[in-house]
Design an enzyme around this catalytic site. Structure first.
Site, PDB file in Angstrom:
ATOM      1  N   CYS A  35      68.874  55.916  27.698  1.00 55.27           N
ATOM      2  CA  CYS A  35      68.362  54.583  28.066  1.00 55.27           C
ATOM      3  C   CYS A  35      69.477  53.556  28.246  1.00 55.27           C
ATOM      4  CB  CYS A  35      67.351  54.092  27.038  1.00 55.27           C
ATOM      5  SG  CYS A  35      65.954  55.208  26.836  1.00 55.27           S
TER       6      CYS A  35
ATOM      7  N   HIS B 254      66.517  46.559  28.301  1.00 53.78           N
ATOM      8  CA  HIS B 254      65.900  47.874  28.480  1.00 53.78           C
ATOM      9  C   HIS B 254      64.428  47.749  28.091  1.00 53.78           C
ATOM     10  CE1 HIS B 254      64.813  51.962  28.274  1.00 53.78           C
ATOM     11  NE2 HIS B 254      64.819  52.029  26.948  1.00 53.78           N
TER      12      HIS B 254
ATOM     13  N   ASN C 193      58.653  52.892  29.918  1.00 49.07           N
ATOM     14  CA  ASN C 193      60.080  53.088  29.646  1.00 49.07           C
ATOM     15  C   ASN C 193      60.635  54.088  30.658  1.00 49.07           C
ATOM     16  OD1 ASN C 193      62.582  53.783  28.676  1.00 49.07           O
ATOM     17  ND2 ASN C 193      61.926  54.001  26.542  1.00 49.07           N
TER      18      ASN C 193
HETATM   19  N1  ACO Z   1      47.367  56.970  20.915  1.00 44.95           N
HETATM   20  C1  ACO Z   1      46.640  56.809  19.797  1.00 44.95           C
HETATM   21  N2  ACO Z   1      47.145  56.987  18.568  1.00 44.95           N
HETATM   22  C2  ACO Z   1      48.454  57.314  18.479  1.00 44.95           C
HETATM   23  C3  ACO Z   1      49.264  57.505  19.606  1.00 44.95           C
HETATM   24  C4  ACO Z   1      48.665  57.317  20.866  1.00 44.95           C
HETATM   25  N3  ACO Z   1      49.354  57.451  22.017  1.00 44.95           N
HETATM   26  N4  ACO Z   1      50.503  57.823  19.201  1.00 44.95           N
HETATM   27  C5  ACO Z   1      50.491  57.842  17.870  1.00 44.95           C
HETATM   28  N5  ACO Z   1      49.239  57.532  17.423  1.00 44.95           N
HETATM   29  C6  ACO Z   1      48.787  57.441  16.051  1.00 44.95           C
HETATM   30  C7  ACO Z   1      49.650  58.213  15.087  1.00 44.95           C
HETATM   31  O1  ACO Z   1      49.297  59.589  15.068  1.00 44.95           O
HETATM   32  C8  ACO Z   1      49.347  57.520  13.782  1.00 44.95           C
HETATM   33  O2  ACO Z   1      48.123  58.000  13.293  1.00 44.95           O
HETATM   34  P1  ACO Z   1      47.917  58.267  11.713  1.00 44.95           P
HETATM   35  O3  ACO Z   1      48.102  56.921  11.068  1.00 44.95           O
HETATM   36  O4  ACO Z   1      46.549  58.791  11.650  1.00 44.95           O
HETATM   37  O5  ACO Z   1      48.997  59.230  11.341  1.00 44.95           O
HETATM   38  C9  ACO Z   1      49.149  56.064  14.205  1.00 44.95           C
HETATM   39  O6  ACO Z   1      48.874  56.084  15.615  1.00 44.95           O
HETATM   40  C10 ACO Z   1      50.352  55.187  13.955  1.00 44.95           C
HETATM   41  O7  ACO Z   1      51.508  55.856  14.424  1.00 44.95           O
HETATM   42  P2  ACO Z   1      52.936  55.202  14.297  1.00 44.95           P
HETATM   43  O8  ACO Z   1      53.948  56.148  14.822  1.00 44.95           O
HETATM   44  O9  ACO Z   1      53.111  54.693  12.909  1.00 44.95           O
HETATM   45  O10 ACO Z   1      52.770  53.983  15.263  1.00 44.95           O
HETATM   46  P3  ACO Z   1      53.737  52.799  15.502  1.00 44.95           P
HETATM   47  O11 ACO Z   1      53.084  51.540  15.214  1.00 44.95           O
HETATM   48  O12 ACO Z   1      55.090  53.043  14.893  1.00 44.95           O
HETATM   49  O13 ACO Z   1      53.923  52.866  17.085  1.00 44.95           O
HETATM   50  C11 ACO Z   1      55.544  53.585  18.679  1.00 44.95           C
HETATM   51  C12 ACO Z   1      54.506  54.015  17.669  1.00 44.95           C
HETATM   52  C13 ACO Z   1      54.866  52.800  19.779  1.00 44.95           C
HETATM   53  C14 ACO Z   1      56.227  54.798  19.259  1.00 44.95           C
HETATM   54  C15 ACO Z   1      56.582  52.675  17.960  1.00 44.95           C
HETATM   55  O14 ACO Z   1      57.092  53.306  16.819  1.00 44.95           O
HETATM   56  C16 ACO Z   1      57.718  52.300  18.827  1.00 44.95           C
HETATM   57  O15 ACO Z   1      57.561  51.519  19.724  1.00 44.95           O
HETATM   58  N6  ACO Z   1      58.916  52.792  18.568  1.00 44.95           N
HETATM   59  C17 ACO Z   1      60.063  52.519  19.374  1.00 44.95           C
HETATM   60  C18 ACO Z   1      60.384  53.740  20.076  1.00 44.95           C
HETATM   61  C19 ACO Z   1      60.578  53.566  21.526  1.00 44.95           C
HETATM   62  O16 ACO Z   1      60.167  52.657  22.181  1.00 44.95           O
HETATM   63  N7  ACO Z   1      61.271  54.538  22.026  1.00 44.95           N
HETATM   64  C20 ACO Z   1      61.535  54.619  23.390  1.00 44.95           C
HETATM   65  C21 ACO Z   1      62.773  55.314  23.589  1.00 44.95           C
HETATM   66  S1  ACO Z   1      64.068  54.580  22.684  1.00 44.95           S
HETATM   67  C22 ACO Z   1      64.450  53.280  23.433  1.00 44.95           C
HETATM   68  O17 ACO Z   1      64.223  53.230  24.576  1.00 44.95           O
HETATM   69  C23 ACO Z   1      65.047  52.179  22.650  1.00 44.95           C
END
Ligand code: ACO
Length: 323
Positions: free
Chosen positions: A114, A250, A280
């Site tokens: 990224c 980004h 992304n």
């Molecule tokens: N739809 C529905 N539910 C989902 C999904 C989905 N697509 N994905 C995960 N869940 C569920 C999980 O299974 C979990 O369920 P549980 O509580 O029963 O176990 C619940 O939602 C919460 O999951 P978390 O992973 O805790 O959710 P979080 O609030 O952290 O959001 C996310 C996840 C959006 C990935 C977040 O962590 C994030 O934005 N991280 C940054 C990562 C990123 O953007 N990376 C991109 C590449 S890196 C970069 O570009 C910088």
């Protein structure tokens, strides 16, 4: 006067097929509400038949050259940032070079996921100022859809395909207030490889592999690292956050963009956001967002713009330029 790399044109390209959250909800257990609330993403573009990283990159490059008022033959250097090349080798930059009809120039790929566009632009800037050429084509292009696990709802909803490009030209500009790249700062910390990676590769499994991510850990690192590197690059340029007209970040997640803007005390209206439409797109996201804001008239000549990104590795970086 100072020799600087000035952006003369930008361009972008997206695949034909747009996929909204409702369509994804028919493929994995997710919902429009969950995706929008956690990420801000509403749609993304997915490459289809005949579309690849290099076809998108070549299209974006043509638009950038057109805006710059230059011909393909004017290009001395092509650097393509991608984590999804058409082939392991040759470098996708050479495929784009051939597609543009350029018979002789420097052409290579950069892999920083990224942060790739920031890395590529910094390398191009240093090469231009070092005399390797006068004009560079810097591209970020990806087809992440081809390395996603479409059964893993924690990753497949987050990414999209696309390409963005910028034409950079070495020009003598006034030391004070002149156009061009003023400062860049890059970082990497390979201890965090496992938090965001692809579980395959030519020299490990012999397969292409799929994207794997520990989302919450990535989120925490992203906010801290991005705020820090933006401060660093402004320091190097002798500027402060109050001098910034636009931030082109980004586009990983709307919450990362909001949290970073808050940490720096920036007005959210100064942050260019395209994650809602493109999701992304990895190395393509910064140049896609830059091109969007240039073409819709927000970013104008003379504006002070900060580009920033973080990605797998981890790698991260920022660049401050006067457009
Ligand atoms: N739809 C529905 N539910 C989902 C999904 C989905 N697509 N994905 C995960 N869940 C569920 C999980 O299974 C979990 O369920 P549980 O509580 O029963 O176990 C619940 O939602 C919460 O999951 P978390 O992973 O805790 O959710 P979080 O609030 O952290 O959001 C996310 C996840 C959006 C990935 C977040 O962590 C994030 O934005 N991280 C940054 C990562 C990123 O953007 N990376 C991109 C590449 S890196 C970069 O570009 C910088």
């Amino acid at each position: 006067m100072t020799l600087r790399s000035v952006i003369l044109g930008t361009g972008s390209a997206l695949p034909r097929r747009r996929v909204d959250n409702a369509e994804l909800a028919t493929m994995v257990d997710t919902s429009d509400e969950w995706i929008v609330e956690r990420t801000g993403i509403r749609t993304r573009y997915v490459a289809g038949e005949g579309e690849s990283t290099t076809t998108l990159a070549a299209e974006a490059s043509r638009h950038a050259l057109e805006m710059a008022g230059l011909q393909a033959a004017d290009i001395d250097l092509i650097i393509l940032a991608t984590a999804t090349p058409d082939q392991t080798f040759p470098a996708s930059a050479t495929t784009v070079q051939a597609a543009l009809g350029i018979n002789d120039c420097i052409a290579f790929d950069v892999a920083a996921v990224c942060s790739g566009f920031l890395y590529a632009m910094t390398v191009a800037d240093n090469m231009l100022r070092g005399g390797a050429g006068k004009t560079a084509l810097v591209i970020g292009a990806e087809t992440f859809s081809r390395i996603l696990d479409w059964e893993d709802r924690t990753t497949c909803v987050l990414f999209g395909d696309g390409a963005g490009a910028a034409v950079l030209r070495a020009e003598e500009t006034p030391a004070e207030g002149g156009r061009g790249i003023l400062a860049s700062k890059l970082h990497a910390d390979g201890r965090h490889n496992g938090l965001l990676h692809v579980d395959g590769g030519p020299s490990s499994t012999g397969t292409v592999g799929k994207v794997r991510m520990k989302g919450q850990d990535v989120f925490r690192h992203a906010v801290v690292n991005l705020a820090q590197v933006m401060k660093e690059v402004l320091d190097v340029a002798g500027l402060s956050t109050s001098d910034i007209d636009w931030v082109v970040p980004h586009q990983a997640n709307a919450r990362i963009l909001d949290a970073t803007a808050r940490k720096l005390g920036l007005d959210p209206a100064q942050v260019v956001v395209t994650v809602d439409r493109h999701a992304n797109t990895s190395a393509a996201s910064v140049p896609l967002a830059l091109d969007t804001a240039v073409r819709d008239g927000r970013i104008k000549q003379g504006d002070l713009v900060v580009l920033e990104a973080m990605g797998g590795g981890f790698t991260w970086g920022a660049c401050v330029l006067r457009y």
